[in-house]
Design an enzyme around this catalytic site. Structure first.
Site, PDB file in Angstrom:
ATOM      1  N   LYS A  51       0.685  -1.315  -0.319  1.00 45.88           N
ATOM      2  CA  LYS A  51       0.021  -0.133  -0.064  1.00 45.88           C
ATOM      3  C   LYS A  51       0.747   1.362   0.022  1.00 45.88           C
ATOM      4  CE  LYS A  51      -3.848  -2.101   2.399  1.00 45.88           C
ATOM      5  NZ  LYS A  51      -4.445  -2.718   3.400  1.00 45.88           N
ATOM      6  N   GLN A  95      -4.621  -1.127   9.809  1.00 44.18           N
ATOM      7  CA  GLN A  95      -4.743  -2.734   9.135  1.00 44.18           C
ATOM      8  C   GLN A  95      -5.359  -3.705   9.902  1.00 44.18           C
ATOM      9  OE1 GLN A  95      -3.242  -3.264   5.933  1.00 44.18           O
ATOM     10  NE2 GLN A  95      -4.173  -5.357   6.387  1.00 44.18           N
ATOM     11  N   ASP A 118     -10.986   3.040   3.690  1.00 41.48           N
ATOM     12  CA  ASP A 118     -11.086   1.659   3.668  1.00 41.48           C
ATOM     13  C   ASP A 118     -12.850   1.602   3.405  1.00 41.48           C
ATOM     14  OD1 ASP A 118      -9.367  -0.344   3.569  1.00 41.48           O
ATOM     15  OD2 ASP A 118      -8.912  -0.630   5.688  1.00 41.48           O
TER      16      ASP A 118
END
Ligand code: NAD
Length: 287
Positions: A51, A95, A118
């Site tokens: 990422k 995460q 997200d």
């Protein structure tokens, strides 16, 4: 035929790179993503590394805050409060999975919805449910729609989409997106009866189950478009391992019109859509 997620993701990244450069030159804003990683789970470390790398490759700023596995929930909340208030940060990603002593839902709700790249915050799920264009949409479902359109064109109206799986991360949001595209959507799950006959009705079949090669060839209508979200590691005869999807690819590929392979299908789209969300969050911060 295969729907090439790797190539599609590459194209999307180059389009985003142009937009990032334009935003910088017109408004002096360089999108920034901050990722928080708690603990040392090897898979999570790889995901975070990718990422960060891909964000920087398209001209964004990114950094990672690495915290030890015994970090207390309150301490993590303290970090999030600081990141939420930092105007130079446009995207925040924690995460997952988090260590067991931390409540993921508390952490997700503590991320500012406008920085929730997200797309897991209830505010963004609600916006998606309402069809509000301001929603930050979960990355993997966004990728599924882009790949389906890659094969079927932009108009998915009237097609019957069957989604297997009802998770908050994939199944539910991808179903909402397909509904927005005017598909007739059936959501199947672990309690669904006669799953095979429901799948056989699908013009678009999305498999997000987490069971290797779960979808068999006789579940698939000839000419269907198959989007395989699953990522499952299985043992091979030579003692190694390999990644396979939720669809029995080798038999299905010749029956369907198009299928996303695993690896190289939905997977690469997920990070590309994360970059898309980070850019969208940065653009919105200007107003
Ligand atoms: P999950 O475990 O949260 O949900 C799985 C869903 O499958 C559940 O809703 C359940 O009802 C359904 N299910 C389970 N057994 C079933 C059965 N026998 N019949 C019908 N339905 C059944 O998983 P998830 O987070 O939604 O992920 C699904 C898969 O997608 C996993 O393989 C995961 O690794 C993968 N995934 C890939 C990406 C990507 O970037 N490509 C991102 C997220 C998840």
């Amino acid at each position: 035929m295969n729907i090439d997620g790797k190539l599609t993701a590459k194209k999307l990244r180059s389009e985003l790179a142009v937009e990032v450069a334009e935003l910088k030159s017109s408004c002096g804003i360089q999108p920034k993503l901050t990722v928080i990683l708690v603990g040392e789970d090897p898979a999570s470390q790889v995901y975070v590394k990718n990422k960060i790398k891909q964000t920087q490759e398209i001209g964004m700023i990114s950094d990672v805050i690495k915290l030890p596995i015994n970090t207390e929930q309150d301490e993590l909340l303290g970090y999030l409060a600081r990141l939420n208030n930092d105007a130079n940060i446009h995207g925040i990603l924690v995460q997952l999975p988090l260590p067991k002593h931390i409540d993921e839902s508390v952490i997700i709700s503590a991320i500012s919805p406008d920085k929730d790249v997200d797309g897991f915050h209830a505010m963004n799920s609600g916006r998606l449910f309402n069809g509000d264009s301001g929603a930050l949409i979960p990355c993997t479902p966004q990728g599924c729609i882009i790949l389906a359109k890659q094969h079927l064109g932009n108009d998915l109206s009237g097609l019957h989409a069957v989604v297997i799986g009802r998770s908050n991360i994939v199944g539910k949001p991808v179903s909402m997106l397909l509904l927005q595209e005017n598909c007739t959507v059936t959501i199947a799950h672990s309690r669904t009866k006669d799953l095979a006959s429901i799948c056989r009705q699908a013009d678009i079949l999305v498999a997000a189950v987490g069971i290797a090669k779960f979808v068999k060839v006789d579940w698939v209508k000839a000419g269907a478009t198959v989007i395989d979200v699953g990522i499952n590691r299985i043992s091979t005869d030579d003692g190694g391992t390999k990644l396979v999807g939720d669809v029995d690819y080798d038999s299905v590929v010749d029956k369907c019109a198009a299928i996303t392979p695993v690896p190289g299908g939905v997977g690469p789209m997920t990070i590309a859509c994360l970059l898309k969300n980070t850019l969208a969050a940065a653009k919105r911060s200007v107003h």
